[in-house]
Design an enzyme around this catalytic site. Structure first.
Site, short mmCIF file in Angstrom:
data_model
loop_
_atom_site.label_atom_id
_atom_site.label_comp_id
_atom_site.label_asym_id
_atom_site.label_seq_id
_atom_site.Cartn_x
_atom_site.Cartn_y
_atom_site.Cartn_z
N ASP A 161 11.73 -6.47 8.85
CA ASP A 161 10.85 -5.47 9.46
C ASP A 161 11.71 -4.50 10.27
OD1 ASP A 161 7.55 -5.54 10.37
OD2 ASP A 161 8.93 -4.24 11.46
N HIS B 83 1.25 -7.10 3.02
CA HIS B 83 2.51 -7.75 3.36
C HIS B 83 2.21 -8.95 4.24
CE1 HIS B 83 1.49 -4.53 6.11
NE2 HIS B 83 1.99 -5.28 7.09
#
Ligand code: 5GP
Ligand code: ZN
Length: 139
Positions: A32, A101
C-alpha cells in the site's frame, strides 16, 4: 477485464509502478502506498471488480487463501503480534478505490494510537432473533 480510470487497473497494466510481493494467475499483491504499518499489503484481483458483489466466485473463494499466505509471511518477517485482513465495500465502509482489494496489515501491541479498526456498540443487543429473521428473509 480492466476499467477506464481505475488506478489499480493501471497498476496491474504496469502503467503505474508498485512494489509487488506476490503474483499468481488471478491476483497481484502490492505494498500500500500509504501504509498503516511497515508491510501493509493490498491484494488486487487481476480482473476489475468494483467490490465483492462483482467478484467472480473463483476469485472470491481464493483471495482469502492468498491473504492468509501473505499474513503468515508478515508474521514471520516482522514478528508482529497480529494481522488484520479486511476489505471495504462502498464509500460508507471506507472504500476509496473502487477496484476490490483486500488489506493485510501487520499489527503490534500499542499501535492503536494510529491504527483504529473497531467500533463501539451502535445498537442495543435486543431483539436479536427478530433481526436474524429480517436478514434471513433476504438470503
Ligand atoms: P480502501 O480505503 O479503498 O479500502 O483502500 C485503498 C487503499 O489503496 C489505501 O490504503 C491507499 O493507500 C491505497 N492506494 C491508493 N492509491 C494507491 C496507489 O496508487 N498505489 C498503491 N500501492 N496503493 C494505493
Ligand atoms: Zn480496476
Amino acid at each position: 477485464m480492466s476499467a477506464d480510470n481505475c488506478i489499480f487497473c493501471k497498476i496491474l497494466a504496469d502503467e503505474i509502478p508498485s512494489a509487488v510481493v506476490y503474483e499468481d494467475d488471478l491476483f497481484r499483491a502490492i505494498l500500500d502506498v500509504n501504509p498503516a504499518a511497515r508491510g501493509h499489503v493490498i491484494i488486487l484481483p487481476k480482473k476489475h471488480a468494483a467490490n465483492l458483489f462483482e467478484l467472480p466466485d473463483e476469485e472470491t473463494s481464493k483471495i482469502l487463501i492468498v491473504a492468509r499466505k501473505i499474513a503468515g509471511a508478515l508474521m514471520e518477517t516482522y514478528h508482529c503480534d497480529g494481522v488484520n485482513i479486511l476489505q471495504n465495500n462502498g464509500e460508507a465502509s471506507g472504500q476509496t478505490v473502487f477496484h476490490l482489494h483486500v488489506h493485510v496489515i501487520p499489527r503490534f501491541e500499542g499501535d492503536t494510537d494510529h491504527i483504529n479498526i473497531g467500533w463501539k456498540p451502535g445498537e442495543t443487543p435486543e431483539n436479536l432473533q427478530a433481526i436474524a429473521e429480517e436478514i434471513k428473509a433476504n438470503l
